[in-house]
Motif scaffolding. Structure first.
Motif, PDB file in Angstrom:
ATOM      1  N   THR A 163     -33.713  -1.966 -97.038  1.00 46.67           N
ATOM      2  CA  THR A 163     -33.854  -2.184 -95.430  1.00 46.67           C
ATOM      3  C   THR A 163     -35.095  -2.817 -95.475  1.00 46.67           C
ATOM      4  O   THR A 163     -36.084  -1.870 -95.182  1.00 46.67           O
ATOM      5  N   PRO A 164     -35.597  -3.976 -95.990  1.00 49.21           N
ATOM      6  CA  PRO A 164     -37.125  -4.296 -95.991  1.00 49.21           C
ATOM      7  C   PRO A 164     -37.861  -4.427 -94.767  1.00 49.21           C
ATOM      8  O   PRO A 164     -38.993  -4.189 -94.589  1.00 49.21           O
ATOM      9  N   ASP A 165     -37.148  -4.278 -93.633  1.00 52.28           N
ATOM     10  CA  ASP A 165     -37.641  -4.246 -92.324  1.00 52.28           C
ATOM     11  C   ASP A 165     -37.906  -2.724 -91.835  1.00 52.28           C
ATOM     12  O   ASP A 165     -38.122  -2.460 -90.807  1.00 52.28           O
ATOM     13  N   ILE A 166     -37.428  -1.740 -92.842  1.00 51.24           N
ATOM     14  CA  ILE A 166     -38.226  -0.417 -92.511  1.00 51.24           C
ATOM     15  C   ILE A 166     -39.328  -0.180 -93.487  1.00 51.24           C
ATOM     16  O   ILE A 166     -39.015  -0.151 -94.774  1.00 51.24           O
ATOM     17  N   LEU A 167     -40.262  -0.150 -93.132  1.00 51.55           N
ATOM     18  CA  LEU A 167     -41.454   0.315 -94.114  1.00 51.55           C
ATOM     19  C   LEU A 167     -41.362   1.472 -94.865  1.00 51.55           C
ATOM     20  O   LEU A 167     -41.142   2.735 -94.270  1.00 51.55           O
ATOM     21  N   LYS A 168     -41.299   1.412 -96.183  1.00 55.48           N
ATOM     22  CA  LYS A 168     -41.529   2.742 -96.966  1.00 55.48           C
ATOM     23  C   LYS A 168     -42.571   2.427 -98.126  1.00 55.48           C
ATOM     24  O   LYS A 168     -42.559   1.253 -98.506  1.00 55.48           O
ATOM     25  N   PRO A 169     -43.102   3.513 -98.715  1.00 58.75           N
ATOM     26  CA  PRO A 169     -43.067   4.868 -98.088  1.00 58.75           C
ATOM     27  C   PRO A 169     -43.529   5.069 -96.643  1.00 58.75           C
ATOM     28  O   PRO A 169     -44.167   4.108 -95.930  1.00 58.75           O
ATOM     29  N   ASP A 170     -43.436   6.231 -96.075  1.00 61.62           N
ATOM     30  CA  ASP A 170     -43.875   6.625 -94.751  1.00 61.62           C
ATOM     31  C   ASP A 170     -45.329   6.682 -94.547  1.00 61.62           C
ATOM     32  O   ASP A 170     -46.107   6.316 -93.467  1.00 61.62           O
ATOM     33  N   LEU A 171     -45.873   7.668 -95.435  1.00 66.56           N
ATOM     34  CA  LEU A 171     -47.247   8.122 -95.564  1.00 66.56           C
ATOM     35  C   LEU A 171     -47.491   8.485 -97.037  1.00 66.56           C
ATOM     36  O   LEU A 171     -46.712   8.433 -97.872  1.00 66.56           O
ATOM     37  N   THR A 172     -48.701   8.944 -97.125  1.00 68.24           N
ATOM     38  CA  THR A 172     -49.127   9.467 -98.394  1.00 68.24           C
ATOM     39  C   THR A 172     -49.903  11.090 -98.265  1.00 68.24           C
ATOM     40  O   THR A 172     -50.447  11.148 -97.214  1.00 68.24           O
ATOM     41  N   ALA A 173     -49.650  11.796 -99.493  1.00 71.52           N
ATOM     42  CA  ALA A 173     -50.175  13.173 -99.235  1.00 71.52           C
ATOM     43  C   ALA A 173     -50.732  13.294-100.742  1.00 71.52           C
ATOM     44  O   ALA A 173     -50.374  12.721-101.647  1.00 71.52           O
ATOM     45  N   PRO A 174     -51.364  14.473-100.944  1.00 78.32           N
ATOM     46  CA  PRO A 174     -51.940  14.808-102.264  1.00 78.32           C
ATOM     47  C   PRO A 174     -50.962  15.109-103.364  1.00 78.32           C
ATOM     48  O   PRO A 174     -49.828  15.783-102.935  1.00 78.32           O
ATOM     49  N   GLY A 175     -51.101  14.461-104.507  1.00 79.76           N
ATOM     50  CA  GLY A 175     -50.147  14.534-105.564  1.00 79.76           C
ATOM     51  C   GLY A 175     -50.763  14.419-106.932  1.00 79.76           C
ATOM     52  O   GLY A 175     -50.060  14.246-107.861  1.00 79.76           O
ATOM     53  N   VAL A 176     -51.991  14.495-106.838  1.00 79.54           N
ATOM     54  CA  VAL A 176     -52.917  14.517-108.204  1.00 79.54           C
ATOM     55  C   VAL A 176     -53.397  15.725-108.360  1.00 79.54           C
ATOM     56  O   VAL A 176     -54.442  16.145-107.719  1.00 79.54           O
ATOM     57  N   ASP A 177     -53.029  16.283-109.821  1.00 73.86           N
ATOM     58  CA  ASP A 177     -54.007  17.434-110.165  1.00 73.86           C
ATOM     59  C   ASP A 177     -53.736  18.471-109.208  1.00 73.86           C
ATOM     60  O   ASP A 177     -54.877  19.284-108.665  1.00 73.86           O
ATOM     61  N   ILE A 178     -52.525  18.746-108.864  1.00 73.76           N
ATOM     62  CA  ILE A 178     -52.255  19.878-107.964  1.00 73.76           C
ATOM     63  C   ILE A 178     -52.173  21.320-108.627  1.00 73.76           C
ATOM     64  O   ILE A 178     -51.331  21.333-109.480  1.00 73.76           O
ATOM     65  N   ILE A 179     -52.921  22.244-108.238  1.00 78.86           N
ATOM     66  CA  ILE A 179     -52.654  23.699-108.821  1.00 78.86           C
ATOM     67  C   ILE A 179     -51.532  24.382-107.624  1.00 78.86           C
ATOM     68  O   ILE A 179     -51.818  24.484-106.469  1.00 78.86           O
ATOM     69  N   ALA A 180     -50.678  24.908-108.263  1.00 81.78           N
ATOM     70  CA  ALA A 180     -49.892  25.840-107.770  1.00 81.78           C
ATOM     71  C   ALA A 180     -48.914  26.890-108.365  1.00 81.78           C
ATOM     72  O   ALA A 180     -49.297  26.854-109.712  1.00 81.78           O
ATOM     73  N   ALA A 181     -48.118  27.734-107.761  1.00 82.94           N
ATOM     74  CA  ALA A 181     -47.496  28.835-108.681  1.00 82.94           C
ATOM     75  C   ALA A 181     -46.517  28.226-109.818  1.00 82.94           C
ATOM     76  O   ALA A 181     -46.248  27.046-109.586  1.00 82.94           O
ATOM     77  N   TRP A 182     -46.349  28.644-110.678  1.00 85.33           N
ATOM     78  CA  TRP A 182     -45.409  28.507-111.913  1.00 85.33           C
ATOM     79  C   TRP A 182     -44.647  29.587-112.367  1.00 85.33           C
ATOM     80  O   TRP A 182     -44.988  30.720-112.049  1.00 85.33           O
ATOM     81  N   SER A 183     -43.504  29.200-113.210  1.00 82.96           N
ATOM     82  CA  SER A 183     -42.607  30.018-113.707  1.00 82.96           C
ATOM     83  C   SER A 183     -43.171  30.534-115.063  1.00 82.96           C
ATOM     84  O   SER A 183     -43.621  29.703-115.644  1.00 82.96           O
TER      85      SER A 183
END
Length: 768
Positions: free
Chosen positions: A485-505
């Motif tokens: 549906t080109p008349d619905i803009l996607k993506p909606d927004l952006t958020a941090p996704g580069v070099d992210i540190i978080a918990a791990w298995s």
């Protein structure tokens, strides 16, 4: 390298959409909404009865059926032949029969970077009643990020369970639910038959969204600090749908949605996506998130890692939130110092400390393994098995390309210098000392090797640099426009996704490489899989402040308060970042919201060409498309405006919108339009006055861009301002382009895409 990556992934990701002959493969029989008053056990009996009518002689329904979907919507998954699929497709009540498509999984400086400090993250006392459901690879319950210490009793609304799988897996007051699904009964020997995470991805995304605050977190000493999620006291329910060596099946995903909705979660986080665009009724994630929306639950989705190619965005249904990936103000730099004193700036997460020692440096093209049929060109890329171990052993090796580093440790090399001009904005981690230079710098290093009788070098441990350009959308983040549906803009927004540190298995390799035996409690990775839980956490934060807000209201608040991005840094503009960079703090007080109900989305689907019969089966009620002709999606009450125009056509459009006042009771908002000279935009009326909270006002936006030819994108925006609140909505106008014939994998770690798909590299699509 990007073209090379695109082609090899396509060759390895071609999905099998049908079973052949009498071979039984799992299919999803989707039957729409669950009728009120019908129990899940009654639906299960109906499903068995349907199967008994189509199954071959000697095959029982209990042997065929995998899942019965009946807690939140209607349908089932079963092992079927082609003939049985055809018979079921013709049955009354069946909306569609879908193949069991494979999906792939698409940090803690990031929250501070967005202004959500620890004190602010605990601002709303209702946070402990918010439940975040995560569909992913499982979770490591013993991580400090999921400690239940100090949290109150469980929310009474939660109806979930903790499936232990007969192992030592346990839940607590933080991790309050965990389920696992495996329709194809595939188990890698390294996997756990429980919700426990063998990959690391689900542990990482869960802690990013809602992890407890953990001090002293680091990746082998890098990025040391406090790791936490946006809502540290919110609860987590894990739904394990992805498996080591296998991926994530559509049947499992849909069953997880069915359970999560019935369990009573508030937000669903899905860092997964398909490599191909599907119609909404064929996509298990779109179907599941539609039913979540019906039940007041917002689904947060990753946009995919297929950038910078256009029309590559995944998870584009208008009722869900689609999140691109952008940088934060931290960059990992690992420099190369040559024997002649020259220093070259490399990008890598290099936790290995070689100190001031220097080592012999050779060029990969000079270490040809003749016995495998290698050549100077092949060995210059350092592909595993094509290197001469006698020449590599104990040396640092200079390589062309980005994905050949496995050939160095397997040939007893000490470290590797890689080359890439395409991924200058993301750092990768490796299982040996390594860094990535530009191709120009690599040529200078090669010239040094050729001119020196005793070339030597060292690779420095990573330093953390301040990235003053952040946030910018990262190159791998998938781009719009919307393929369906080109008349619905996607993506909606952006958020941090580069070099992210978080918990791990603790059971997972930090580099997605089974040869890497290191263990770490926290890991640094990149992808839209990492940006999605940032938006999930932000949505949960808004939900804790406004428990009664609808999914559309929460989504609107996040979009209209997003920080505008600089199009000079992102040439794809809104097709890269949507409404802008997420701002959780501002989102709790947006002033105005663009709300939307199930009926609004039904009207949207009618405009997309759905018929009344399909709608009734989809929704489970008596809605119709009577009087709604197929057409543009301009009047869906969406917090952005998108006008697609056929090439050499006229850009004329009229958009009807309604806003709800959630700011000051007595307020007047004035519209300001920012647009290029060749784009005329009017707003009628240009001011909106409110006398109470909850009051609604409507307006019309008219766009005239004239005749367009080969126009990639024209960007504008409309901002409503009452003196305090700025309600900003993007406007994009562009000529329609055809979607690419294929898309690339929505992988957990960008580097794993190349590793997984190049011959002789023993990886898989999950990056292991």
């Amino acid at each position: 390298m990007t073209t090379f990556l695109f082609l090899i992934v396509f060759s390895c990701l071609a999905l099998s959409f049908q079973s052949y002959g009498d071979e039984r493969k799992v299919h999803i029989v989707y039957m729409g909404g669950r009728s009120k008053g019908v129990s899940s056990s009654s639906l299960s009996s109906i499903h068995h009865s349907m199967l008994n009518k189509v199954l071959s002689s000697g095959v029982s329904s209990s042997e065929s059926i995998v899942y019965s979907y009946g807690r939140s919507f209607n349908g089932f998954a079963a092992r079927l032949t082609d003939e049985e699929v055809e018979k079921l497709s013709e049955m009354d009540g069946v909306v569609s029969v879908l193949p069991n498509t494979k999906f792939q999984p698409h940090t803690t400086r990031s929250w501070d970077f967005m202004g959500l400090t620890r004190n602010l993250s605990l601002r709303y006392p209702n946070q402990g009643n918010v439940i975040v459901g995560v569909l992913d690879t499982g979770i490591w319950p013993e991580s400090e990020s999921f400690s239940g210490d100090g949290l109150g009793s469980l929310p009474s609304k939660f109806k979930g369970t903790c499936q232990t799988g007969g192992t030592n897996f346990t839940c607590n007051n933080k991790l309050i639910g965990a389920r696992y699904y495996n329709a194809d009964n595939f188990f890698d020997p390294r996997e756990f038959k429980s919700p426990r995470d063998a990959i690391g991805h689900g542990t990482h995304t869960s802690s990013t969204a809602a992890g407890r605050a953990v001090g002293g977190a680091s990746y082998f000493g890098l990025a040391e600090g406090e790791a936490r999620g946006a809502v540290p006291e919110a609860r987590i329910a894990m739904y394990k749908v992805c498996w080591l060596g296998y991926g994530c099946s559509g049947a499992d995903i849909l069953k997880a949605f069915d359970d999560a909705i019935a369990d009573g979660v508030d937000i669903i986080s899905v860092s997964l996506g398909s490599g191909f665009p599907f119609e909404y009724y064929e996509d298990p994630i779109a179907i599941g998130s539609f039913h979540a929306m019906k039940n007041g639950i917002l689904t947060s989705n990753s946009a995919g890692n297929a950038g910078p190619f256009p029309i590559s965005v995944a998870n584009y249904a208008p009722w869900s939130l689609t999140v691109a990936a952008s940088s934060i103000d931290r960059k990992f730099v690992s420099n190369v110092v040559l024997g002649n004193g020259n220093t070259y700036i490399g990008i890598a997460i290099n936790s290995f400390n070689l100190g001031n020692s220097v080592s012999p440096l050779i060029y990969g093209g000079d270490a040809v393994n003749v016995s495998t049929g290698s050549s100077e060109l092949i060995s210059s890329y350092c592909f595993d098995g094509y290197m001469n171990s006698q020449k590599v052993k104990g040396n640092l090796v200079l390589c062309n390309g980005l994905f050949g580093e496995e050939g160095i440790p397997n040939a007893d090399g000490l470290g590797v210098i890689l080359s890439s001009d395409n991924y200058k904005d993301v750092a990768f981690n490796f299982r040996l000392p390594a860094t990535v230079l530009s191709s120009q710098d690599v040529q200078e290093v090669l010239a040094y090797i050729r001119s020196s009788s005793n070339p030597i070098a060292t690779i420095k441990m990573s330093d953390e640099w301040n990235d003053t350009l952040a946030p910018t959308v990262v190159s791998f983040s998938s781009r719009g426009p919307n393929p369906i549906t080109p008349d619905i803009l996607k993506p909606d927004l952006t958020a941090p996704g580069v070099d992210i540190i978080a918990a791990w298995s603790l059971a997972a390799s930090p580099t997605f490489n089974p040869e890497d035996q290191r263990i770490t409690k926290f890991n640094i990775i990149s992808g839209t899989s990492m940006s999605c839980p940032h938006a999930t956490g932000a949505a949960a934060y808004v939900k804790s402040a406004h428990p009664s807000w609808s999914p559309a209201a929460i989504k609107s608040a996040l979009m209209t308060t997003a920080t505008p991005m600089d199009s000079r840094k992102n040439e794809d503009a809104e097709f890269a970042y949507g409404a802008g960079h997420i701002n959780p703090v501002k989102a709790v007080d947006p002033g105005l919201i663009f709300d939307a109900s199930e009926q609004d989305y039904i009207t949207f689907l009618c405009k997309q060409g759905y018929n009344t019969s399909t709608l009734q089966r989809l929704t489970g009620d008596n809605c119709t498309c009577n009087g709604i002709a197929p057409g543009k999606a301009w009047n869906l009450n969406y917090p952005s405006f998108s006008l697609s125009v056929p090439d050499n056509g006229y850009a004329l459009g009229s958009f009807y919108r309604t806003v709800t006042n959630v700011g000051f009771p007595n307020s007047t908002y004035y519209a300001t339009v920012f647009a290029p000279e060749n784009l005329k935009i009017s707003v009628e009326p240009a001011s909106l006055s409110f006398t109470q909270v909850g009051e609604k006002k409507s307006f019309v936006v008219k766009v005239d861009g004239g005749k367009l030819f080969q126009q990639p994108i024209m960007s504008a925006c409309i901002t409503w301002f009452d003196g305090v609140h700025s309600v900003r909505t993007p406007v994009v106008v562009f000529t329609t382009v055809l979607p690419l014939p294929f898309n690339v994998d929505q992988g957990a770690d960008l580097r794993s895409i190349g590793k997984a798909n190049f011959p002789r590299l023993n990886g898989n699509l999950m990056g292991n």
